[in-house]
Write a protein that holds these residues in place. Structure first.
Motif, short mmCIF file in Angstrom:
data_model
loop_
_atom_site.label_atom_id
_atom_site.label_comp_id
_atom_site.label_asym_id
_atom_site.label_seq_id
_atom_site.Cartn_x
_atom_site.Cartn_y
_atom_site.Cartn_z
N TRP A 151 3.48 62.35 -31.35
CA TRP A 151 3.45 63.79 -31.01
C TRP A 151 4.78 64.43 -30.29
O TRP A 151 4.90 65.54 -30.15
CB TRP A 151 2.39 64.22 -29.99
CG TRP A 151 2.32 63.17 -28.93
CD1 TRP A 151 1.27 62.13 -29.04
CD2 TRP A 151 2.98 63.06 -27.81
NE1 TRP A 151 1.42 61.35 -27.71
CE2 TRP A 151 2.39 61.85 -26.94
CE3 TRP A 151 3.76 63.79 -27.36
CZ2 TRP A 151 2.89 61.56 -25.96
CZ3 TRP A 151 4.37 63.26 -25.92
CH2 TRP A 151 3.78 62.17 -25.35
N GLN A 157 10.46 62.94 -36.01
CA GLN A 157 9.85 61.47 -36.18
C GLN A 157 9.45 61.26 -37.71
O GLN A 157 9.65 60.24 -38.29
CB GLN A 157 8.78 61.17 -35.10
CG GLN A 157 9.18 61.39 -33.85
CD GLN A 157 9.66 60.33 -33.18
OE1 GLN A 157 10.19 59.41 -33.69
NE2 GLN A 157 9.62 60.04 -31.89
N PRO A 208 -6.38 57.44 -35.58
CA PRO A 208 -5.13 56.46 -36.10
C PRO A 208 -5.65 55.32 -36.26
O PRO A 208 -4.84 54.72 -37.40
CB PRO A 208 -4.27 56.84 -34.79
CG PRO A 208 -4.93 57.94 -34.05
CD PRO A 208 -6.31 58.12 -34.20
N SER A 212 -4.88 53.33 -40.07
CA SER A 212 -4.19 52.41 -40.16
C SER A 212 -4.71 51.07 -40.71
O SER A 212 -4.16 50.51 -41.58
CB SER A 212 -3.33 52.12 -38.86
OG SER A 212 -4.20 51.66 -37.81
N SER A 229 3.75 53.47 -29.24
CA SER A 229 3.87 52.61 -28.20
C SER A 229 4.04 51.08 -28.68
O SER A 229 3.42 50.72 -29.73
CB SER A 229 2.58 52.70 -27.14
OG SER A 229 1.32 52.34 -27.82
N VAL A 232 0.53 49.33 -29.56
CA VAL A 232 0.13 49.87 -31.00
C VAL A 232 1.02 49.20 -31.96
O VAL A 232 0.42 48.67 -33.10
CB VAL A 232 -0.04 51.28 -31.35
CG1 VAL A 232 -0.55 51.70 -32.58
CG2 VAL A 232 -1.23 51.84 -30.09
N LEU A 251 9.66 51.47 -31.30
CA LEU A 251 8.53 51.54 -30.17
C LEU A 251 9.11 52.17 -28.82
O LEU A 251 10.12 52.70 -28.92
CB LEU A 251 7.94 50.16 -30.01
CG LEU A 251 7.58 49.59 -31.36
CD1 LEU A 251 7.05 48.25 -31.19
CD2 LEU A 251 6.52 50.36 -31.90
N CYS A 284 11.39 58.36 -26.28
CA CYS A 284 11.59 56.72 -26.10
C CYS A 284 13.06 56.41 -25.84
O CYS A 284 13.09 55.32 -25.07
CB CYS A 284 11.30 56.26 -27.47
SG CYS A 284 12.18 56.90 -28.84
N ARG A 330 -4.16 63.14 -20.09
CA ARG A 330 -3.87 61.74 -19.96
C ARG A 330 -2.53 61.52 -19.69
O ARG A 330 -2.24 60.49 -18.75
CB ARG A 330 -4.08 61.18 -21.38
CG ARG A 330 -4.34 59.70 -21.69
CD ARG A 330 -4.99 59.34 -22.63
NE ARG A 330 -4.69 59.62 -23.94
CZ ARG A 330 -4.04 59.21 -24.85
NH1 ARG A 330 -3.71 57.68 -24.51
NH2 ARG A 330 -3.31 59.70 -25.86
N GLU A 381 6.79 52.06 -19.19
CA GLU A 381 7.60 53.25 -19.57
C GLU A 381 6.90 54.36 -19.05
O GLU A 381 5.81 54.61 -19.39
CB GLU A 381 7.45 53.22 -21.10
CG GLU A 381 8.40 54.38 -21.62
CD GLU A 381 8.27 54.35 -23.24
OE1 GLU A 381 7.49 53.76 -23.57
OE2 GLU A 381 9.09 54.96 -23.86
P1 NAD Z 1 -0.63 55.58 -27.73
O1 NAD Z 1 -0.54 54.33 -27.57
O2 NAD Z 1 -2.29 56.09 -27.37
O3 NAD Z 1 -0.36 56.14 -29.08
C1 NAD Z 1 0.92 56.34 -29.40
C2 NAD Z 1 1.20 56.70 -30.65
O4 NAD Z 1 0.22 55.83 -31.89
C3 NAD Z 1 0.28 57.91 -31.17
O5 NAD Z 1 1.06 58.71 -32.10
C4 NAD Z 1 -1.01 57.66 -31.63
O6 NAD Z 1 -1.55 58.39 -32.89
C5 NAD Z 1 -0.65 56.31 -32.39
N1 NAD Z 1 -1.94 55.08 -32.61
C6 NAD Z 1 -2.46 54.65 -31.66
N2 NAD Z 1 -3.18 53.91 -31.98
C7 NAD Z 1 -3.00 53.70 -33.23
C8 NAD Z 1 -3.63 52.73 -34.45
N3 NAD Z 1 -4.43 51.71 -34.17
N4 NAD Z 1 -2.77 52.84 -35.63
C9 NAD Z 1 -1.93 53.98 -35.86
N5 NAD Z 1 -1.36 54.81 -35.07
C10 NAD Z 1 -1.91 54.30 -33.79
O7 NAD Z 1 -0.31 56.41 -26.54
P2 NAD Z 1 0.21 58.00 -26.23
O8 NAD Z 1 -0.52 58.22 -24.75
O9 NAD Z 1 -0.26 59.04 -27.25
O10 NAD Z 1 1.76 58.15 -25.90
C11 NAD Z 1 2.10 57.57 -24.81
C12 NAD Z 1 2.87 56.16 -25.12
O11 NAD Z 1 3.10 56.10 -26.49
C13 NAD Z 1 4.17 56.09 -24.21
O12 NAD Z 1 4.10 55.26 -23.24
C14 NAD Z 1 5.23 55.54 -25.37
O13 NAD Z 1 5.56 54.11 -25.12
C15 NAD Z 1 4.71 55.60 -26.74
N6 NAD Z 1 5.31 56.50 -27.64
C16 NAD Z 1 6.65 56.13 -28.07
C17 NAD Z 1 7.09 57.29 -28.98
C18 NAD Z 1 8.54 56.73 -29.28
O14 NAD Z 1 9.22 57.72 -29.65
N7 NAD Z 1 8.76 55.44 -29.49
C19 NAD Z 1 6.61 58.28 -28.97
C20 NAD Z 1 5.45 58.72 -28.69
C21 NAD Z 1 4.84 57.71 -27.83
#
Ligand code: NAD
Length: 478
Positions: A151, A157, A208, A212, A229, A232, A251, A284, A330, A381
């Motif tokens: 998001w 993205q 999600p 997946s 993250s 995941v 990630l 990120c 959250r 992070e």
């Molecule tokens: P989160 O770990 O719950 O989710 C991160 C992303 O993964 C979301 O888009 C979610 O829809 C997706 N996701 C979660 N479980 C999944 C699954 N089993 N299969 C496929 N997709 C899945 O975390 P959050 O609270 O939404 O975001 C915060 C964390 O996520 C941060 O600490 C950061 O590390 C990471 N993040 C990284 C980026 C990046 O640009 N690399 C972007 C967004 C979030």
């Protein structure tokens, strides 16, 4: 443009979920529900797989030049609609309008660049050992792909996956961000109106994990790309590995910033304020661990804190806003907990550290000094508007701290010494190093991480390689 509900885009059709299920979308400015997004069921996902396979048959048989024309057309439609799409993006994600406009324009730039680069997916002729044999290597699209996108940059993205996939001749299913689906849908409308054949691009939302677990192992899917993250990412990479799928993983990070005593401090803090608090730090490659040479530590902190306090935090749609709210409760709670932990272990709160107002997910730009490696924030992070500052005596110490964590995505340095710059650029364990400016993320430059931050690239010609296979042909002519 009014905020509208988002449907699924499967096989060239906008549809509700087959069982009618939806998820609510909340405005992070006040938490109010502003719309809904369709939640794909298993049968919707099955249809998406059928569509992406048909799409692949059509698109992989379309010439690179025809593909280029469709992608360029979509880019120009995006540019025509910047204002409307930017408002949608700000409404559900929260970032200031100026940042949303930049994101939409950068998506158009990315599409243009990948469209062009797709015309240059050259193969190679390999001199043979016999005059009657011809040997060559062709680049072939890897097959139907799936991209999971978060998001924080709801559009770009997606474009970092969809752009190289399309220009290489792949079809794709995007599992977009449920928190911010409106701008992604607007992007897909541009592709639809640009004439992309049905099934080549598909957009789904839902649970999600369920999506997946169905799509990654599916035999029709040949490539998996994920941004999100580390935990995941590791899960999805394992699942993809089990089924021998090509993978790109982008990630998390915990970007170090090394400020040497010979740096131009004023220039550094101006650039870093913009970068640290962009999208409220939910980036990120956000600069996060500020490692300052002890002789300039206080000067840096004074300048950085003064500029952080001058930032205008508010509704992203309001004029002059420089930082919006966090995406949801959250994230705000997670940031708050990290700060509380750091302060309880002796960090000094120089500014911020608290919520702003009683509604929405606003959080003050925060600077902590005196942070130590026992604190959670220096290991996890923060993904929020938090700058963690500590001092170092010499470059070896700074590099050791920079390389201490398992992350290795973005990194930054300020110095006027070419020797120090070289030592940092070569000694830091990161996929990207930016010296004396913030210069990461252009379409034409590689974008990716090392260590737990993932593998593969989402920028530059390397991004296209991720969506192609090499086919070697040897041909005896008589
Ligand atoms: P989160 O770990 O719950 O989710 C991160 C992303 O993964 C979301 O888009 C979610 O829809 C997706 N996701 C979660 N479980 C999944 C699954 N089993 N299969 C496929 N997709 C899945 O975390 P959050 O609270 O939404 O975001 C915060 C964390 O996520 C941060 O600490 C950061 O590390 C990471 N993040 C990284 C980026 C990046 O640009 N690399 C972007 C967004 C979030």
């Amino acid at each position: 443009m009014r905020y509208t509900d988002t449907k699924l885009f499967i096989g060239g059709e906008w549809t509700d979920a087959s069982d009618g299920k939806t998820l609510e979308i909340a405005n992070p400015v006040n938490g109010e529900v502003i719309g809904a997004v369709a939640h794909a069921s298993r049968s919707d996902l099955e249809k998406a797989v059928e569509a992406v396979v048909e799409g692949f048959n059509i698109w992989s048989a379309t010439s690179a030049f025809e593909r280029y024309k469709v992608i360029r057309k979509a880019a120009s439609l995006l540019r025509e609609r910047v204002e409307d799409i930017a408002r949608l993006l700000t409404t559900d994600e929260g970032k200031p309008l100026t940042e949303s406009r930049m994101e939409v324009n950068s998506c158009a730039d990315l599409l243009d660049w990948f469209a062009e680069e797709g015309r240059r997916t050259y193969g190679r002729v390999v001199p043979s050992r016999s005059v009657t044999v011809q040997q060559y290597a062709l680049k072939e699209p890897v097959g139907p792909a799936v991209g999971f996108t978060p998001w924080n940059f709801p559009m770009s993205q997606i474009v970092r996956k969809l752009g190289p996939a399309l220009s290489a001749g792949c079809s794709i299913i995007i599992k977009g961000p449920e928190e911010a689906p409106a701008a992604p849908a607007a992007l897909f409308r541009c592709l639809e109106e640009a004439g992309i054949p049905a099934g080549v691009v598909n957009l789904v939302f839902g649970n999600p994990a369920e999506i997946s677990e169905f799509l990654v192992p599916h035999p029709a899917i040949r490539k998996v790309s994920f941004t999100g993250s580390v935990p995941v990412g590791k899960k999805l990479a394992s699942l993809a590995g089990l089924h021998m799928k090509r993978v790109t993983m982008e990630l998390g990070g915990h970007a170090p910033v090394i400020i040497a005593d010979d740096a131009n401090i004023d220039a550094a803090t101006t650039a870093l304020i913009g970068s640290k608090y962009r999208n409220a730090g939910q980036v990120c490659i956000s600069p996060t661990r500020f490692l300052i040479q002890s002789t300039v530590h206080d000067q840096f902190v004074e300048s950085f804190v003064r500029k952080a306090e001058a930032l205008k935090v508010g509704d992203g749609l309001a004029d002059g806003t420089q930082m919006g709210p966090l995406i949801n409760e959250r994230r705000r709670n997670a940031v708050e907990e990290l700060i509380e932990d750091a302060v309880s272990k002796g960090a000094k709160l120089e500014t911020g550290g608290e919520r702003i107002g009683n509604s929405g997910y606003f959080f003050a730009p925060t600077v902590l000094t005196g942070v130590t490696t026992e604190m959670r924030a220096l290991n996890e992070e923060p993904f929020g508007p938090v700058a963690l500052v500590r001092s170092f005596a010499d470059l070896d110490e700074a590099l050791a701290e920079a390389n201490r964590l398992p992350f290795g995505l973005g990194s930054y340095a300020w110095t006027t010494s070419s020797n120090t710059a070289r030592r940092i650029a070569h000694g830091i364990q990161a996929g990207m190093v930016s010296v004396n400016h913030v210069g990461l993320g252009l379409p034409e430059t590689p974008y990716g991480g090392v260590k737990d931050s993932g593998y593969g690239y989402e920028g530059g010609s390397e991004a296209l390689d991720a969506y192609t296979n090499i086919r070697f042909v040897t041909h005896e002519t008589n």
